[in-house]
Design an enzyme around this catalytic site. Structure first.
Site, PDB file in Angstrom:
ATOM      1  N   PRO A 279       0.833  -1.205   0.000  1.00 56.50           N
ATOM      2  CA  PRO A 279       0.000   0.000   0.000  1.00 56.50           C
ATOM      3  C   PRO A 279       0.872   1.262   0.000  1.00 56.50           C
ATOM      4  O   PRO A 279       1.918   1.296   0.649  1.00 56.50           O
ATOM      5  CB  PRO A 279      -0.814  -0.108   1.292  1.00 56.50           C
ATOM      6  CG  PRO A 279      -0.085  -1.079   2.149  1.00 56.50           C
ATOM      7  CD  PRO A 279       0.699  -1.989   1.229  1.00 56.50           C
TER       8      PRO A 279
ATOM      9  N   ALA B 192       1.756   4.597   3.268  1.00 61.44           N
ATOM     10  CA  ALA B 192       1.148   3.991   4.450  1.00 61.44           C
ATOM     11  C   ALA B 192       2.190   3.636   5.501  1.00 61.44           C
ATOM     12  O   ALA B 192       1.908   2.921   6.451  1.00 61.44           O
ATOM     13  CB  ALA B 192       0.362   2.752   4.033  1.00 61.44           C
ATOM     14  N   GLY B 193       3.431   4.103   5.310  1.00 65.35           N
ATOM     15  CA  GLY B 193       4.462   3.938   6.340  1.00 65.35           C
ATOM     16  C   GLY B 193       5.235   2.639   6.268  1.00 65.35           C
ATOM     17  O   GLY B 193       5.990   2.318   7.191  1.00 65.35           O
TER      18      GLY B 193
ATOM     19  N   GLY C  50       7.157   1.722   3.419  1.00 66.99           N
ATOM     20  CA  GLY C  50       8.277   1.787   2.470  1.00 66.99           C
ATOM     21  C   GLY C  50       7.931   1.447   1.033  1.00 66.99           C
ATOM     22  O   GLY C  50       8.768   0.893   0.310  1.00 66.99           O
ATOM     23  N   SER C  51       6.726   1.819   0.575  1.00 65.05           N
ATOM     24  CA  SER C  51       6.346   1.491  -0.817  1.00 65.05           C
ATOM     25  C   SER C  51       7.237   2.223  -1.823  1.00 65.05           C
ATOM     26  O   SER C  51       7.651   1.639  -2.833  1.00 65.05           O
ATOM     27  CB  SER C  51       4.875   1.824  -1.075  1.00 65.05           C
ATOM     28  OG  SER C  51       4.671   3.211  -0.971  1.00 65.05           O
ATOM     29  N   SER C  52       7.566   3.485  -1.541  1.00 64.99           N
ATOM     30  CA  SER C  52       8.363   4.230  -2.530  1.00 64.99           C
ATOM     31  C   SER C  52       9.791   3.702  -2.572  1.00 64.99           C
ATOM     32  O   SER C  52      10.419   3.647  -3.637  1.00 64.99           O
ATOM     33  CB  SER C  52       8.332   5.729  -2.244  1.00 64.99           C
ATOM     34  OG  SER C  52       8.850   5.989  -0.975  1.00 64.99           O
ATOM     35  N   ALA C  53      10.321   3.258  -1.423  1.00 62.05           N
ATOM     36  CA  ALA C  53      11.683   2.697  -1.404  1.00 62.05           C
ATOM     37  C   ALA C  53      11.717   1.403  -2.209  1.00 62.05           C
ATOM     38  O   ALA C  53      12.640   1.168  -2.993  1.00 62.05           O
ATOM     39  CB  ALA C  53      12.129   2.440   0.028  1.00 62.05           C
ATOM     40  N   ALA C  54      10.697   0.556  -2.036  1.00 63.36           N
ATOM     41  CA  ALA C  54      10.670  -0.717  -2.776  1.00 63.36           C
ATOM     42  C   ALA C  54      10.575  -0.447  -4.277  1.00 63.36           C
ATOM     43  O   ALA C  54      11.272  -1.085  -5.081  1.00 63.36           O
ATOM     44  CB  ALA C  54       9.496  -1.568  -2.302  1.00 63.36           C
TER      45      ALA C  54
ATOM     46  N   ASP D  64      14.670   2.860   4.794  1.00 65.52           N
ATOM     47  CA  ASP D  64      13.738   2.179   3.891  1.00 65.52           C
ATOM     48  C   ASP D  64      14.471   1.577   2.690  1.00 65.52           C
ATOM     49  O   ASP D  64      14.259   0.417   2.328  1.00 65.52           O
ATOM     50  CB  ASP D  64      12.669   3.164   3.381  1.00 65.52           C
ATOM     51  CG  ASP D  64      11.736   3.613   4.485  1.00 65.52           C
ATOM     52  OD1 ASP D  64      12.097   3.439   5.668  1.00 65.52           O
ATOM     53  OD2 ASP D  64      10.646   4.135   4.183  1.00 65.52           O
TER      54      ASP D  64
HETATM   55  C1  MEV Z   1       9.264   6.900   8.742  1.00 66.83           C
HETATM   56  O1  MEV Z   1       9.049   5.645   8.082  1.00 66.83           O
HETATM   57  C2  MEV Z   1      10.209   6.728   9.893  1.00 66.83           C
HETATM   58  C3  MEV Z   1      10.553   7.994  10.632  1.00 66.83           C
HETATM   59  O2  MEV Z   1      11.413   7.613  11.713  1.00 66.83           O
HETATM   60  C4  MEV Z   1      11.240   9.025   9.760  1.00 66.83           C
HETATM   61  C5  MEV Z   1      12.667   8.675   9.402  1.00 66.83           C
HETATM   62  O3  MEV Z   1      13.290   7.756   9.953  1.00 66.83           O
HETATM   63  O4  MEV Z   1      13.206   9.402   8.515  1.00 66.83           O
HETATM   64  C6  MEV Z   1       9.323   8.648  11.239  1.00 66.83           C
END
Ligand code: MEV
Length: 313
Positions: free
Chosen positions: A97, A100-101, A103-107, A148
């Site tokens: 997704p 959504a936190g 790492g979709s853009s990194a992948a 990420d």
């Molecule tokens: C975001 O996925 C993680 C954070 O710790 C930001 C970062 O590490 O740059 C909130």
């Protein structure tokens, strides 16, 4: 050396990630522990007529201009290596997704670097791919976490910032996506403001999050998953204290714990996006998934994975 166009098609894939411990505090140099998970993005490069523009199918066919991460990878690789910016098409298929936190853009970025560099037979070391991936994310987003792109490239579970790979067995996670969108930049900014305004309160909270990673590392390495779960719950409470929780994330975390999770927490920047629950078994993971679906979440039952960037056959 393989000449341009000799390969018809190359596909590479890269994984998403979750944090066991330490998001936000990692920004202040505290340790964190992040794990690659079995949701992946596949990027395929196809040969096309030499003068044809690059089209990206992601999943709707679109121009390169509308897919910033892919575009930036093409631009960066073509500046550093003598590769064309036309004559191939790129197809993106993702299970991850977006925004959504996890790492979709990194992948997407890492899989795109892997696929294009392999298509043109550019030999890049994994560390070079991770570093270029971070540069691409920074260029697109203004700022980005190097964690990420590192985890997407290498897979596995790592202690950050040392990038020490932990030798531990496979875990089952249930991820609940609240489908509320969030901006990492805004949330990191809000936490900074809080820390600037109340350093003697927020400083010790960051220290405590770092200590969770220290204890968590030992517990993970020794397979003490019940204790790991307790520390994940504690980490969640600290993240909520920083103001990065939402009602939905709070509900998802408590529902997952009631359904049998060993522990559950926000993963990533928070403010929406995903939470992650650690499950003791596949059966319990199904219960957790059912309970989260009833709350309206998009749910993924996944495993940790040692497989980072990989060429697919
Ligand atoms: C975001 O996925 C993680 C954070 O710790 C930001 C970062 O590490 O740059 C909130």
């Amino acid at each position: 050396m393989i000449g341009y166009g000799e390969l018809d098609m190359v596909c590479a894939s890269a994984p998403a990630k979750v944090y066991f411990f330490g998001e936000h505090s990692v920004v202040y140099g505290k340790p964190a522990i992040a794990a690659a998970i079995s949701l992946r993005t596949n990027v395929t490069v196809h040969s096309a007529p030499p003068s044809s523009h690059i089209y990206v199918n992601a999943p709707k066919r679109t121009s390169l201009e509308r897919t910033p991460y892919v575009r930036e990878v093409v631009m960066m690789l073509s500046k550093q290596y003598d590769i064309p910016t036309s004559g191939y098409w790129i197809d993106v298929q993702s299970e991850i997704p977006k925004a959504a936190g996890i790492g979709s853009s990194a992948a997407l970025t890492v899989a795109t670097i892997g696929a294009i560099s392999s298509y043109f037979d550019i030999k890049l070391e994994p560390v070079e791919i991770a570093s270029m991936g971070h540069a691409v994310e920074r260029a697109v987003q203004g700022s980005a976490s190097p964690t990420d792109t590192w985890i997407s490239t290498f897979g596995g579970v790592y202690r950050i910032p040392e990038r020490r790979r932990l030798s531990i067995s496979e875990f089952i996670f249930v991820i609940g996506d609240t489908q509320e969108t969030s901006s990492t930049k805004k949330l990191v900014g809000a936490v900074k403001t809080l820390k600037d305004n109340y350093p003697s309160i927020i400083g010790p909270l960051m220290d405590a999050m770092g200590a969770l990673s220290d204890y968590g590392e030992t517990l993970l390495v020794n397979g003490k998953l019940e204790e790991v779960g307790k520390l994940m719950n504690l980490n969640n409470s600290l993240l909520e204290s920083l103001g990065v929780g939402t009602d939905a994330l709070h509900k998802f975390v408590s529902v997952a714990i009631s359904a049998g999770a060993l522990g559950a927490k926000i993963t990533g920047a928070g403010g929406g996006g995903c939470m992650v629950a650690l499950s003791p078994s596949k059966d319990v993971a199904k219960n957790i998934a059912n309970a989260l679906e009833k709350c309206g979440g998009e749910v993924y039952v996944v495993k940790s994975t040692d497989i980072g960037l990989r060429l697919e056959v």
